[in-house]
Design a protein around this motif. Sequence first.
Motif, mmCIF file in Angstrom:
data_model
loop_
_atom_site.group_PDB
_atom_site.id
_atom_site.type_symbol
_atom_site.label_atom_id
_atom_site.label_comp_id
_atom_site.label_asym_id
_atom_site.label_seq_id
_atom_site.Cartn_x
_atom_site.Cartn_y
_atom_site.Cartn_z
ATOM 1 N N ARG A 215 29.605 -50.677 -13.369
ATOM 2 C CA ARG A 215 30.035 -49.371 -13.404
ATOM 3 C C ARG A 215 29.611 -48.569 -12.453
ATOM 4 N NH1 ARG A 215 31.547 -47.331 -18.698
ATOM 5 N NH2 ARG A 215 33.019 -49.030 -19.451
ATOM 6 N N ALA A 216 28.442 -49.227 -11.836
ATOM 7 C CA ALA A 216 27.783 -48.292 -10.534
ATOM 8 C C ALA A 216 29.028 -48.566 -9.387
ATOM 9 C CB ALA A 216 26.606 -48.693 -10.283
ATOM 10 N N LYS A 217 29.641 -49.540 -9.454
ATOM 11 C CA LYS A 217 30.619 -49.647 -8.288
ATOM 12 C C LYS A 217 31.874 -49.217 -8.657
ATOM 13 C CE LYS A 217 31.924 -51.919 -4.451
ATOM 14 N NZ LYS A 217 31.397 -51.536 -3.223
ATOM 15 N N TYR A 218 32.271 -49.314 -9.891
ATOM 16 C CA TYR A 218 33.552 -48.730 -10.431
ATOM 17 C C TYR A 218 33.163 -47.743 -11.777
ATOM 18 C CZ TYR A 218 35.554 -52.459 -7.464
ATOM 19 O OH TYR A 218 35.669 -53.231 -6.413
ATOM 20 N N PRO A 219 33.163 -46.349 -11.368
ATOM 21 C CA PRO A 219 32.923 -45.721 -12.826
ATOM 22 C C PRO A 219 33.979 -45.586 -13.632
ATOM 23 C CG PRO A 219 32.072 -44.689 -10.614
ATOM 24 C CD PRO A 219 32.975 -45.865 -10.297
ATOM 25 N N THR A 220 35.379 -45.777 -13.223
ATOM 26 C CA THR A 220 36.345 -45.775 -14.065
ATOM 27 C C THR A 220 37.044 -47.190 -13.562
ATOM 28 O OG1 THR A 220 37.292 -43.444 -13.197
ATOM 29 C CG2 THR A 220 39.000 -45.255 -14.205
ATOM 30 N N PRO A 221 36.891 -48.040 -14.709
ATOM 31 C CA PRO A 221 37.357 -49.400 -14.559
ATOM 32 C C PRO A 221 38.769 -49.808 -14.144
ATOM 33 C CG PRO A 221 36.633 -49.053 -17.042
ATOM 34 C CD PRO A 221 36.580 -47.694 -16.334
ATOM 35 N N TRP A 222 38.808 -50.906 -13.005
ATOM 36 C CA TRP A 222 39.811 -50.947 -12.240
ATOM 37 C C TRP A 222 41.122 -51.439 -13.301
ATOM 38 C CZ3 TRP A 222 43.417 -54.868 -11.361
ATOM 39 C CH2 TRP A 222 44.048 -54.636 -10.071
ATOM 40 N N ARG A 223 42.225 -51.159 -13.006
ATOM 41 C CA ARG A 223 43.224 -51.726 -14.044
ATOM 42 C C ARG A 223 44.543 -51.621 -12.834
ATOM 43 N NH1 ARG A 223 43.900 -48.418 -19.502
ATOM 44 N NH2 ARG A 223 41.789 -48.840 -20.490
ATOM 45 N N PRO A 224 45.469 -52.580 -13.124
ATOM 46 C CA PRO A 224 46.740 -52.441 -12.336
ATOM 47 C C PRO A 224 47.471 -51.237 -12.818
ATOM 48 C CG PRO A 224 46.969 -53.963 -14.043
ATOM 49 C CD PRO A 224 45.504 -53.434 -14.071
ATOM 50 N N ALA A 225 48.468 -50.737 -11.816
ATOM 51 C CA ALA A 225 49.233 -49.598 -12.146
ATOM 52 C C ALA A 225 50.126 -49.853 -13.287
ATOM 53 C CB ALA A 225 50.154 -49.315 -11.027
ATOM 54 N N THR A 226 50.489 -50.924 -13.477
ATOM 55 C CA THR A 226 51.337 -51.333 -14.811
ATOM 56 C C THR A 226 51.174 -52.562 -15.525
ATOM 57 O OG1 THR A 226 53.620 -51.678 -15.879
ATOM 58 C CG2 THR A 226 53.497 -52.339 -13.408
ATOM 59 N N TYR A 227 51.222 -52.792 -16.638
ATOM 60 C CA TYR A 227 50.901 -54.206 -17.300
ATOM 61 C C TYR A 227 52.235 -55.014 -17.197
ATOM 62 C CZ TYR A 227 46.241 -52.736 -19.189
ATOM 63 O OH TYR A 227 45.138 -52.240 -19.493
ATOM 64 N N GLU A 228 53.135 -54.632 -16.533
ATOM 65 C CA GLU A 228 54.560 -55.319 -16.692
ATOM 66 C C GLU A 228 54.675 -56.206 -15.581
ATOM 67 O OE1 GLU A 228 56.421 -54.995 -19.247
ATOM 68 O OE2 GLU A 228 54.790 -53.450 -20.140
ATOM 69 N N ARG A 229 53.667 -56.335 -14.767
ATOM 70 C CA ARG A 229 53.781 -57.402 -13.433
ATOM 71 C C ARG A 229 53.175 -58.810 -13.817
ATOM 72 N NH1 ARG A 229 50.666 -54.669 -8.808
ATOM 73 N NH2 ARG A 229 48.908 -55.421 -9.888
ATOM 74 N N PRO A 230 53.934 -59.797 -13.124
ATOM 75 C CA PRO A 230 53.277 -61.114 -13.256
ATOM 76 C C PRO A 230 51.698 -61.246 -13.102
ATOM 77 C CG PRO A 230 54.929 -60.922 -11.677
ATOM 78 C CD PRO A 230 54.675 -59.658 -12.081
ATOM 79 N N VAL A 231 50.812 -62.143 -13.968
ATOM 80 C CA VAL A 231 49.409 -62.083 -13.951
ATOM 81 C C VAL A 231 49.112 -62.492 -12.493
ATOM 82 C CG1 VAL A 231 47.529 -63.474 -14.732
ATOM 83 C CG2 VAL A 231 49.764 -62.907 -16.327
ATOM 84 N N GLY A 232 49.651 -63.148 -11.743
ATOM 85 C CA GLY A 232 49.201 -63.701 -10.523
ATOM 86 C C GLY A 232 49.122 -62.473 -9.481
ATOM 87 N N GLN A 233 50.109 -61.539 -9.803
ATOM 88 C CA GLN A 233 50.244 -60.367 -8.877
ATOM 89 C C GLN A 233 49.077 -59.388 -9.120
ATOM 90 O OE1 GLN A 233 53.893 -58.223 -8.942
ATOM 91 N NE2 GLN A 233 53.223 -56.790 -7.442
ATOM 92 N N ASP A 234 48.648 -59.184 -10.529
ATOM 93 C CA ASP A 234 47.467 -58.603 -10.735
ATOM 94 C C ASP A 234 46.260 -59.031 -10.218
ATOM 95 O OD1 ASP A 234 49.090 -56.954 -12.540
ATOM 96 O OD2 ASP A 234 48.600 -57.882 -14.469
ATOM 97 N N LEU A 235 46.073 -60.305 -10.424
ATOM 98 C CA LEU A 235 44.916 -60.871 -9.673
ATOM 99 C C LEU A 235 44.780 -60.812 -8.298
ATOM 100 C CD1 LEU A 235 44.583 -63.986 -11.904
ATOM 101 C CD2 LEU A 235 43.328 -61.923 -12.243
ATOM 102 N N GLU A 236 45.993 -60.956 -7.406
ATOM 103 C CA GLU A 236 45.926 -60.430 -6.228
ATOM 104 C C GLU A 236 45.467 -59.405 -5.789
ATOM 105 O OE1 GLU A 236 49.623 -61.883 -4.074
ATOM 106 O OE2 GLU A 236 49.635 -63.760 -4.885
ATOM 107 N N ASP A 237 46.041 -58.136 -6.460
ATOM 108 C CA ASP A 237 45.871 -56.728 -6.254
ATOM 109 C C ASP A 237 44.483 -56.562 -6.370
ATOM 110 O OD1 ASP A 237 48.287 -56.706 -5.178
ATOM 111 O OD2 ASP A 237 49.384 -55.602 -6.764
ATOM 112 N N GLU A 238 43.959 -56.820 -7.551
ATOM 113 C CA GLU A 238 42.563 -56.484 -7.841
ATOM 114 C C GLU A 238 41.382 -56.776 -6.695
ATOM 115 O OE1 GLU A 238 41.288 -58.141 -11.353
ATOM 116 O OE2 GLU A 238 40.388 -59.947 -10.445
ATOM 117 N N PRO A 239 40.548 -55.968 -6.861
ATOM 118 C CA PRO A 239 39.443 -56.161 -5.680
ATOM 119 C C PRO A 239 38.727 -57.517 -6.042
ATOM 120 C CG PRO A 239 39.390 -54.034 -6.458
ATOM 121 C CD PRO A 239 40.387 -54.559 -7.263
ATOM 122 N N ASP A 240 38.398 -58.167 -4.807
ATOM 123 C CA ASP A 240 37.659 -59.624 -5.206
ATOM 124 C C ASP A 240 36.574 -59.368 -5.983
ATOM 125 O OD1 ASP A 240 39.833 -60.814 -3.765
ATOM 126 O OD2 ASP A 240 38.766 -60.977 -1.926
#
Length: 274
Positions: A215-240
């Motif tokens: 929460r200190a690093k991400y006060p607003t939880p990180w989410r992809p822009a939409t839930y309609e994308r492939p799972v792999g793309q979500d995991l690629e786009d989210e910060p490591d």
Amino acid sequence: MGSVPFAVGAFSKLFLKAGCRNVRVDGLPAFLQRLKSDRGVLTVANHISVVDEPFMWGSLPLRNFLNSKTLRWTLGASDIMFNGKFDRWFFTKGQIIETHRGKGIYQKAIDDSARLLDEGNWVHIFPEGRIKQEELHELRRFKWGISRMLMECERVPLIVPVWIKADETLLSGFEQVMDEPRVWPNYLPRTGKDVTILYGEPMNAAVEPLLAAYRAKYPTPWRPATYERPVGQDLEDEPDEVGRMRSEIAEAMRQGLMQLGQRVDEVERERPAG
């Protein structure tokens, strides 16, 4: 509360009482007190048979099945539990949250679970994601959905481990009541087995510092822009770093649950069967 949870709860209690040889339950009074608070409760358990749910909840007082606040919510696969009108009605009444296989952690079921916890409800998860009847004391890596659930909560719930007896040498535990694979003659639960259920102390001391760091690093939880994308793309786009933190939270819960499992022999020595 409707008749479905009460009927299932009554049947589960009957099976534990009449269908099992010995049943030991430890830590239940403290757990019931926790359900009375206004704070959400997240329980995590090992998963050793197809009858863990609902038979393990036969250890609860029957009155718990009359109140949605003291009855667990849990995730259920859409392709198994929500195929037709009756299935959807039955499992919805049983407080099952429809979950879509292959959709990953960024789906509505996880959002709904976090919301329920924030509202002070009880949510239960089998975080291994599947039945495991080999090397029963070493748990699989926990699925990341349980970590995201906590990352999304505005108020961290009590995180309580529950261990179902799993003995690799004795014919006891739910893995012997209904083992895998479910082929003839294993279509129906076996009777005359021993069952031990442990309700542990909250694991919050190990998990909350990790959530605070997130929460200190991400006060607003990180989410992809939409839930309609492939799972792999979500995991690629989210910060490591999000993936790393999620893994650390899941592993802390995994270790806490295994520590509870190590108490089985001690509990069985102290508590007579009955």
